[in-house]
Scaffold this motif. Structure first.
Motif, short mmCIF file in Angstrom:
data_model
loop_
_atom_site.label_atom_id
_atom_site.label_comp_id
_atom_site.label_asym_id
_atom_site.label_seq_id
_atom_site.Cartn_x
_atom_site.Cartn_y
_atom_site.Cartn_z
N ILE A 50 -6.28 68.08 17.78
CA ILE A 50 -7.57 68.01 17.09
C ILE A 50 -8.72 68.12 18.09
CG2 ILE A 50 -7.82 65.51 17.08
CD1 ILE A 50 -8.57 67.39 14.01
N THR A 90 -11.49 71.03 18.08
CA THR A 90 -12.91 70.69 18.01
C THR A 90 -13.69 71.43 19.09
OG1 THR A 90 -12.39 68.51 17.13
CG2 THR A 90 -14.58 68.80 18.08
N THR A 110 -13.87 75.15 18.28
CA THR A 110 -14.82 75.41 17.19
C THR A 110 -16.26 75.33 17.68
OG1 THR A 110 -13.24 74.51 15.60
CG2 THR A 110 -15.53 74.73 14.87
N VAL A 111 -16.56 74.28 18.44
CA VAL A 111 -17.93 74.12 18.96
C VAL A 111 -18.27 75.26 19.90
CG1 VAL A 111 -19.39 72.67 20.42
CG2 VAL A 111 -18.00 71.63 18.62
#
Length: 175
Positions: free
Chosen positions: A3, A7, A10-11
């Motif tokens: 995860i 994250t 994605t950022v």
């Protein structure tokens, strides 16, 4: 652990996309949208919808008592700069000739034209690289504000007042 990697990925992807697509390249310097010269008769007053007064003025007697003068008002020295300015303003007002206000400026400087295609994109700049800000259909009346680039015209839609750019080949003098 997966995860956290997702994250950061994605950022990172969103940051890269914002850096690339978030630029305002080739946009005109003036803002697009509604013209500031909107007819007063088309504006609906907001105060008509307010049921209670927002601000209530104090009673005049209370204001006069609250603002008590500590010194009497004295006329300025006739040779002072303020007195000379007041005298000059009075003289100019007395010699001014009142003329009726001229009629509001109309858009006769720019020709009114009509869209000749079934559907045309109105863009934020004079190229297909710029974003679409509206869609024009056949017969819509626009004001041609001049050539913005080869093959492109800056326009204002008569019915909405919105400004943008469109390909000049889709404009004609008649419907």
């Amino acid at each position: 652990m997966g995860i956290i990697k997702l994250t950061f990925l994605t950022v990172g992807a969103m940051s890269a996309a914002m850096l690339h697509f978030g630029r305002d390249v080739d946009l005109p310097a003036d803002r697009l949208g509604l013209e500031p010269g909107v007819e007063q008769s088309t504006i609906e007053p907001v105060s008509a919808a307010v049921k209670q007064p927002i601000l209530v003025a104090p009673q005049p007697a209370k204001v006069i008592k609250a603002v008590a003068r500590t010194k009497p008002v004295v006329a300025p020295d006739p040779n002072s700069q303020a007195a000379r300015a007041v005298a000059a303003a009075k003289q100019m007002a007395a010699s001014a000739k009142l003329t009726p206000a001229s009629a509001p400026a109309t858009s006769t400087v720019f020709p009114t034209m009509y869209v000749q295609a079934s559907a045309v994109n109105m863009r934020s700049g004079p190229s297909t690289q710029n974003g679409v800000i509206g869609r024009l259909t056949r017969g819509m009346e626009v004001v041609n504000m001049g050539d913005a680039a080869p093959g492109w015209s800056q326009i204002r839609v008569v019915s909405t007042g919105q400004r943008g750019f469109m390909a000049s080949k889709f404009l004609a003098d008649q419907k």
